[in-house]
Design a protein around this motif. Sequence first.
Motif, PDB file in Angstrom:
ATOM      1  N   ARG A 268       5.902  10.052  -0.242  1.00  0.00           N
ATOM      2  CA  ARG A 268       6.257   8.837   0.503  1.00  0.00           C
ATOM      3  C   ARG A 268       7.456   9.078   1.427  1.00  0.00           C
ATOM      4  O   ARG A 268       7.629   8.364   2.402  1.00  0.00           O
ATOM      5  N   ASN A 269       8.268  10.067   1.121  1.00  0.00           N
ATOM      6  CA  ASN A 269       9.385  10.391   2.020  1.00  0.00           C
ATOM      7  C   ASN A 269       8.942  11.146   3.256  1.00  0.00           C
ATOM      8  O   ASN A 269       9.647  11.176   4.253  1.00  0.00           O
ATOM      9  N   ARG A 270       7.801  11.807   3.188  1.00  0.00           N
ATOM     10  CA  ARG A 270       7.318  12.614   4.318  1.00  0.00           C
ATOM     11  C   ARG A 270       6.104  11.985   5.005  1.00  0.00           C
ATOM     12  O   ARG A 270       5.995  12.006   6.230  1.00  0.00           O
TER      13      ARG A 270
ATOM     14  N   ALA B 228       0.845  -1.208   0.000  1.00  0.00           N
ATOM     15  CA  ALA B 228       0.000   0.000   0.000  1.00  0.00           C
ATOM     16  C   ALA B 228       0.876   1.251   0.000  1.00  0.00           C
ATOM     17  O   ALA B 228       0.590   2.224  -0.724  1.00  0.00           O
ATOM     18  N   ALA B 229       1.954   1.223   0.794  1.00  0.00           N
ATOM     19  CA  ALA B 229       2.845   2.388   0.880  1.00  0.00           C
ATOM     20  C   ALA B 229       3.394   2.743  -0.503  1.00  0.00           C
ATOM     21  O   ALA B 229       3.540   3.922  -0.855  1.00  0.00           O
ATOM     22  N   HIS B 230       3.661   1.708  -1.292  1.00  0.00           N
ATOM     23  CA  HIS B 230       4.175   1.873  -2.636  1.00  0.00           C
ATOM     24  C   HIS B 230       3.252   2.714  -3.511  1.00  0.00           C
ATOM     25  O   HIS B 230       3.700   3.378  -4.449  1.00  0.00           O
ATOM     26  N   THR B 231       1.946   2.665  -3.232  1.00  0.00           N
ATOM     27  CA  THR B 231       0.980   3.350  -4.110  1.00  0.00           C
ATOM     28  C   THR B 231       0.646   4.762  -3.622  1.00  0.00           C
ATOM     29  O   THR B 231      -0.153   5.455  -4.258  1.00  0.00           O
ATOM     30  N   VAL B 232       1.196   5.171  -2.486  1.00  0.00           N
ATOM     31  CA  VAL B 232       0.845   6.504  -1.953  1.00  0.00           C
ATOM     32  C   VAL B 232       1.567   7.588  -2.754  1.00  0.00           C
ATOM     33  O   VAL B 232       2.802   7.565  -2.888  1.00  0.00           O
ATOM     34  N   GLY B 233       0.792   8.550  -3.235  1.00  0.00           N
ATOM     35  CA  GLY B 233       1.316   9.781  -3.844  1.00  0.00           C
ATOM     36  C   GLY B 233       2.509   9.574  -4.757  1.00  0.00           C
ATOM     37  O   GLY B 233       2.475   8.791  -5.711  1.00  0.00           O
TER      38      GLY B 233
END
Length: 295
Positions: free
Chosen positions: A99-101, A89-94
């Motif tokens: 994803r760095n912030r 899921a993290a991979h698909t964020v923004g």
Amino acid sequence: MEFLRPGSWEEALAAKAEHPEAVPLAGGTDVMVEINFDRRRPDHLLDLNRIGDLYEWETGEDEVRLGASVPYARIMEELRAELPGLALAAHTVGSPQIRNRGSVGGNLGAASPAGDSHPPLLAAGAQVEAESVRGTRLIPAEEFYTGVKRNALAPDELIRAVRIARADGPQQFSKVGTRNAMVIAVCAFSLALHPRSRTVRTGIGSAAPTPVRARAAEDFLAAALEEGGCWESGRPVPPSAARRFAELAAGACNPIDDVRGSARYRRHAVAVMARRTLGWTWDAYRSGGRDSRCA
Ligand SMILES: Cc1cc2nc3c(=O)[nH]c(=O)nc-3n(C[C@H](O)[C@H](O)[C@H](O)COP(=O)(O)OP(=O)(O)OC[C@H]3O[C@@H](n4cnc5c(N)ncnc54)[C@H](O)[C@@H]3O)c2cc1C
């Protein structure tokens, strides 16, 4: 606007007790957008960026205690084995910058029904560690979301960490959007197989006022796998059971028509994602490994 910059967690809790209306600031990828567009002008901003503990995690035998501000980029890179659903899921964020912030604590604080971390947190059986000067409590993810952009935190509470069971089987996350990146989910689905307890858990995003589990679908699938002796034999899930699982997952939705998609489309897409994620996770279970495909 007063800018509060506590140097420790204890100072942050004391500041929140003194100013319960203060808005916590983690990565700022939600908060700063609201301030920049003048949608929010709080009297106090509570900057949590100096609190190092919030950027750390501990991995125990059964669970990961994930600091509230750990950014998505680190979850993707460093916690893929322990938290595969959340990592996908993290991979698909923004975008890489977001994803760095951006963090899971911030996603929970915002409590948008479309937040990408919610379905895998529900599927993995996460608990939110909420703390105030009054003490600590653990809130199961399914009790945390109380309405559209509303959560179960008391005004003086902050999220310290999220406790997430370490994966004991394959997990998947699937998201439908209008393009492949920088997109808010039209709807999303996560599935976790838990071979140790012979259970399955799900999480659905953006298809109801809050993120939800598809409990009837979970119960049905667990019973079908048990009755068919599938956990021991690893034999394929019968297509009729996969179809019923998908129908029940769609039945757990309570979506609306909006600019991103119609209610009908969302129900249909959730059924498709449920069937696909079941196929992927079951293939991974049968082959004894963990699969990291994502759609
Ligand atoms: C361009 C862009 C693209 C985006 N794409 C996505 C996407 O694809 N998927 C997605 O899910 N989101 C997306 N977002 C939204 C945002 O990035 C996420 O919700 C992210 O997880 C927020 O984390 P943060 O650390 O930046 O939170 P912040 O903006 O700092 O805070 C968000 C909320 O949580 C509260 N909060 C923060 N930390 C705590 C704490 N410890 N305790 C209590 N409350 C707290 C804040 O007060 C605020 O209400 C996007 C945002 C932008 C600007």
